[in-house]
Design a protein around this motif. Structure first.
Motif, PDB file in Angstrom:
ATOM      1  N   ALA A  98     -17.124  -2.529  37.233  1.00 47.76           N
ATOM      2  CA  ALA A  98     -16.385  -2.117  38.426  1.00 47.76           C
ATOM      3  C   ALA A  98     -16.312  -0.606  38.576  1.00 47.76           C
ATOM      4  O   ALA A  98     -16.098  -0.103  39.698  1.00 47.76           O
ATOM      5  CB  ALA A  98     -14.976  -2.707  38.385  1.00 47.76           C
ATOM      6  N   ASN A  99     -16.481   0.131  37.493  1.00 48.27           N
ATOM      7  CA  ASN A  99     -16.286   1.575  37.531  1.00 48.27           C
ATOM      8  C   ASN A  99     -17.553   2.393  37.330  1.00 48.27           C
ATOM      9  O   ASN A  99     -17.541   3.607  37.551  1.00 48.27           O
ATOM     10  CB  ASN A  99     -15.267   1.983  36.466  1.00 48.27           C
ATOM     11  N   ALA A 100     -18.620   1.770  36.896  1.00 47.78           N
ATOM     12  CA  ALA A 100     -19.800   2.528  36.477  1.00 47.78           C
ATOM     13  C   ALA A 100     -20.412   3.351  37.609  1.00 47.78           C
ATOM     14  O   ALA A 100     -20.793   4.513  37.401  1.00 47.78           O
ATOM     15  CB  ALA A 100     -20.841   1.591  35.878  1.00 47.78           C
ATOM     16  N   ALA A 117     -12.119   5.100  32.526  1.00 50.18           N
ATOM     17  CA  ALA A 117     -12.031   3.640  32.495  1.00 50.18           C
ATOM     18  C   ALA A 117     -13.244   3.037  31.788  1.00 50.18           C
ATOM     19  O   ALA A 117     -13.118   2.093  30.999  1.00 50.18           O
ATOM     20  CB  ALA A 117     -11.907   3.085  33.909  1.00 50.18           C
ATOM     21  N   CYS A 118     -14.429   3.589  32.059  1.00 50.46           N
ATOM     22  CA  CYS A 118     -15.641   3.080  31.415  1.00 50.46           C
ATOM     23  C   CYS A 118     -15.618   3.328  29.914  1.00 50.46           C
ATOM     24  O   CYS A 118     -15.940   2.431  29.116  1.00 50.46           O
ATOM     25  CB  CYS A 118     -16.870   3.744  32.029  1.00 50.46           C
ATOM     26  N   THR A 119     -15.253   4.538  29.529  1.00 52.64           N
ATOM     27  CA  THR A 119     -15.238   4.874  28.102  1.00 52.64           C
ATOM     28  C   THR A 119     -14.260   3.988  27.351  1.00 52.64           C
ATOM     29  O   THR A 119     -14.566   3.460  26.274  1.00 52.64           O
ATOM     30  CB  THR A 119     -14.867   6.354  27.923  1.00 52.64           C
ATOM     31  N   ARG A 120     -13.073   3.801  27.921  1.00 48.86           N
ATOM     32  CA  ARG A 120     -12.066   2.979  27.255  1.00 48.86           C
ATOM     33  C   ARG A 120     -12.490   1.513  27.218  1.00 48.86           C
ATOM     34  O   ARG A 120     -12.239   0.815  26.234  1.00 48.86           O
ATOM     35  CB  ARG A 120     -10.713   3.149  27.937  1.00 48.86           C
ATOM     36  N   ALA A 121     -13.134   1.044  28.281  1.00 45.97           N
ATOM     37  CA  ALA A 121     -13.594  -0.344  28.294  1.00 45.97           C
ATOM     38  C   ALA A 121     -14.657  -0.580  27.225  1.00 45.97           C
ATOM     39  O   ALA A 121     -14.654  -1.611  26.538  1.00 45.97           O
ATOM     40  CB  ALA A 121     -14.137  -0.709  29.671  1.00 45.97           C
ATOM     41  N   LEU A 122     -15.553   0.375  27.055  1.00 46.16           N
ATOM     42  CA  LEU A 122     -16.575   0.230  26.018  1.00 46.16           C
ATOM     43  C   LEU A 122     -15.957   0.244  24.627  1.00 46.16           C
ATOM     44  O   LEU A 122     -16.357  -0.529  23.747  1.00 46.16           O
ATOM     45  CB  LEU A 122     -17.614   1.345  26.164  1.00 46.16           C
ATOM     46  N   ALA A 123     -14.977   1.130  24.415  1.00 41.30           N
ATOM     47  CA  ALA A 123     -14.310   1.154  23.115  1.00 41.30           C
ATOM     48  C   ALA A 123     -13.584  -0.157  22.850  1.00 41.30           C
ATOM     49  O   ALA A 123     -13.675  -0.726  21.752  1.00 41.30           O
ATOM     50  CB  ALA A 123     -13.332   2.332  23.049  1.00 41.30           C
ATOM     51  N   ARG A 124     -12.834  -0.650  23.850  1.00 44.76           N
ATOM     52  CA  ARG A 124     -12.129  -1.926  23.681  1.00 44.76           C
ATOM     53  C   ARG A 124     -13.105  -3.062  23.401  1.00 44.76           C
ATOM     54  O   ARG A 124     -12.841  -3.934  22.571  1.00 44.76           O
ATOM     55  CB  ARG A 124     -11.319  -2.247  24.936  1.00 44.76           C
ATOM     56  N   LEU A 125     -14.212  -3.057  24.108  1.00 43.78           N
ATOM     57  CA  LEU A 125     -15.200  -4.123  23.934  1.00 43.78           C
ATOM     58  C   LEU A 125     -15.705  -4.142  22.495  1.00 43.78           C
ATOM     59  O   LEU A 125     -15.775  -5.206  21.855  1.00 43.78           O
ATOM     60  CB  LEU A 125     -16.349  -3.912  24.909  1.00 43.78           C
ATOM     61  N   CYS A 126     -16.044  -2.973  21.959  1.00 45.68           N
ATOM     62  CA  CYS A 126     -16.514  -2.915  20.573  1.00 45.68           C
ATOM     63  C   CYS A 126     -15.436  -3.384  19.610  1.00 45.68           C
ATOM     64  O   CYS A 126     -15.724  -4.090  18.634  1.00 45.68           O
ATOM     65  CB  CYS A 126     -16.947  -1.497  20.233  1.00 45.68           C
ATOM     66  N   MET A 127     -14.201  -3.004  19.861  1.00 49.20           N
ATOM     67  CA  MET A 127     -13.114  -3.385  18.977  1.00 49.20           C
ATOM     68  C   MET A 127     -12.848  -4.876  19.021  1.00 49.20           C
ATOM     69  O   MET A 127     -12.677  -5.537  17.987  1.00 49.20           O
ATOM     70  CB  MET A 127     -11.856  -2.604  19.347  1.00 49.20           C
ATOM     71  N   ILE A 128     -12.816  -5.446  20.210  1.00 49.48           N
ATOM     72  CA  ILE A 128     -12.586  -6.887  20.353  1.00 49.48           C
ATOM     73  C   ILE A 128     -13.672  -7.674  19.631  1.00 49.48           C
ATOM     74  O   ILE A 128     -13.392  -8.627  18.889  1.00 49.48           O
ATOM     75  CB  ILE A 128     -12.535  -7.262  21.849  1.00 49.48           C
ATOM     76  N   LEU A 129     -14.915  -7.258  19.822  1.00 48.44           N
ATOM     77  CA  LEU A 129     -16.028  -8.017  19.253  1.00 48.44           C
ATOM     78  C   LEU A 129     -16.180  -7.808  17.753  1.00 48.44           C
ATOM     79  O   LEU A 129     -16.867  -8.584  17.089  1.00 48.44           O
ATOM     80  CB  LEU A 129     -17.322  -7.667  19.987  1.00 48.44           C
ATOM     81  N   SER A 130     -15.525  -6.783  17.204  1.00 51.68           N
ATOM     82  CA  SER A 130     -15.549  -6.601  15.751  1.00 51.68           C
ATOM     83  C   SER A 130     -14.471  -7.419  15.058  1.00 51.68           C
ATOM     84  O   SER A 130     -14.431  -7.465  13.822  1.00 51.68           O
ATOM     85  CB  SER A 130     -15.372  -5.125  15.394  1.00 51.68           C
ATOM     86  N   GLY A 131     -13.585  -8.042  15.839  1.00 51.42           N
ATOM     87  CA  GLY A 131     -12.531  -8.859  15.247  1.00 51.42           C
ATOM     88  C   GLY A 131     -11.190  -8.177  15.150  1.00 51.42           C
ATOM     89  O   GLY A 131     -10.235  -8.764  14.632  1.00 51.42           O
ATOM     90  N   LEU A 132     -11.072  -6.946  15.655  1.00 50.96           N
ATOM     91  CA  LEU A 132      -9.791  -6.263  15.669  1.00 50.96           C
ATOM     92  C   LEU A 132      -8.898  -6.810  16.772  1.00 50.96           C
ATOM     93  O   LEU A 132      -9.386  -7.280  17.811  1.00 50.96           O
ATOM     94  CB  LEU A 132     -10.000  -4.759  15.871  1.00 50.96           C
ATOM     95  N   ARG A 155     -20.540   7.908  28.618  1.00 50.75           N
ATOM     96  CA  ARG A 155     -21.349   6.703  28.383  1.00 50.75           C
ATOM     97  C   ARG A 155     -21.761   6.544  26.923  1.00 50.75           C
ATOM     98  O   ARG A 155     -22.530   5.637  26.604  1.00 50.75           O
ATOM     99  CB  ARG A 155     -22.607   6.744  29.249  1.00 50.75           C
ATOM    100  N   THR A 156     -21.303   7.415  26.058  1.00 48.63           N
ATOM    101  CA  THR A 156     -21.831   7.434  24.699  1.00 48.63           C
ATOM    102  C   THR A 156     -20.717   7.345  23.658  1.00 48.63           C
ATOM    103  O   THR A 156     -19.549   7.518  23.962  1.00 48.63           O
ATOM    104  CB  THR A 156     -22.602   8.738  24.432  1.00 48.63           C
ATOM    105  N   TRP A 157     -21.128   7.094  22.422  1.00 45.85           N
ATOM    106  CA  TRP A 157     -20.251   7.301  21.270  1.00 45.85           C
ATOM    107  C   TRP A 157     -21.056   8.074  20.238  1.00 45.85           C
ATOM    108  O   TRP A 157     -22.286   7.929  20.153  1.00 45.85           O
ATOM    109  CB  TRP A 157     -19.761   5.974  20.672  1.00 45.85           C
ATOM    110  N   GLU A 158     -20.358   8.895  19.485  1.00 48.03           N
ATOM    111  CA  GLU A 158     -21.002   9.670  18.435  1.00 48.03           C
ATOM    112  C   GLU A 158     -20.409   9.360  17.062  1.00 48.03           C
ATOM    113  O   GLU A 158     -21.092   9.486  16.046  1.00 48.03           O
ATOM    114  CB  GLU A 158     -20.851  11.172  18.706  1.00 48.03           C
ATOM    115  N   HIS A 159     -19.117   8.981  17.037  1.00 51.83           N
ATOM    116  CA  HIS A 159     -18.440   8.799  15.759  1.00 51.83           C
ATOM    117  C   HIS A 159     -17.238   7.888  15.966  1.00 51.83           C
ATOM    118  O   HIS A 159     -16.652   7.847  17.056  1.00 51.83           O
ATOM    119  CB  HIS A 159     -17.990  10.162  15.215  1.00 51.83           C
TER     120      HIS A 159
END
Length: 225
Positions: A98-100, A117-132, A155-159
């Protein structure tokens, strides 16, 4: 899922945080070559499974028709749904979709908010799918445990780093310490005062609990009671 006791948090804490303190060197790290996100998100392992940041981000972005800019892969929402069957993950993929377009157009009204919104959604997505388990309000409600995704662009992550409350019973301490590793090069460190790498975007989200792998590492840290 495990949580740390007040005594454990107090033992791990320091009133003088620095670059970091390595774990007991006599303890054989079970995942010595794991990346930063392997420790922060999974409590140890790495790899390139579907639910890991390298695969998620590769699936999310593709070049546009002119091969000049990254745009959201039009099949990303369906990929998340079909691969994981996870309603919480679907919701974050839909926020990204919706935001891209607005985020990618610097001249568009609301572009800055859409980028966040995009950055936070990507972070949440990774966290949810890792089991957190995200805390309340989509991970915005503070807890004693946080995950930080450090990025150079929206659009990226570095660390990635794990944050722990550092002032339980000691209000004069810095409020948070970071525990992290760097792409399998450095061993896991605790008592870090900053998220390594000096990246301009730090996306902090809170979780309700840690993973068993986090505890396996932390119990070999300086100060573990």
């Amino acid at each position: 899922m495990p949580v740390l006791t007040a005594a454990q948090l107090q033992g791990l804490a320091s009133n003088n945080l620095g670059a970091g303190t390595e774990l007991d060197p006599d303890w054989p790290d079970p995942y010595p070559d794991a990346p930063c996100w392997g420790y922060a998100l999974f409590g140890g392992p790495g790899g390139h499974a579907a639910n890991t940041p390298p695969t998620i981000f590769d699936q999310a972005w593709s070049f546009d028709a002119e091969a000049e800019d990254f745009v959201l892969n039009p099949g990303f929402v369906d990929w998340v749904h079909d691969t994981f069957g996870n309603a919480a993950a679907d919701a974050q993929a839909q926020i990204l979709a919706a935001n891209a377009a607005t985020a990618g157009n610097d001249a568009a009204p609301g572009s800055a908010a859409a980028k966040q919104a995009c950055t936070r959604a990507l972070a949440r997505l990774c966290m949810i799918l890792s089991g957190l388990t995200l805390s309340g309000n989509g991970g915005a409600a503070p807890t004693q445990y946080s995950i930080v995704m450090a990025s150079d662009g929206w659009r990226t992550w570095e660390h990635w780093a794990l944050g722990l409350a550092n002032n339980v019973g000691a209000p004069d301490n810095p409020a948070v310490q970071y525990t992290q590793r760097d792409a399998g090069v450095n061993p896991v460190n605790t008592r870090c005062g900053i998220v390594w790498g000096n990246h301009p975007i730090l996306t902090t989200l809170y979780v309700a609990e840690l993973l068993p792998g986090h505890i396996e590492y932390l119990q070999h840290a300086v100060g573990w009671p």
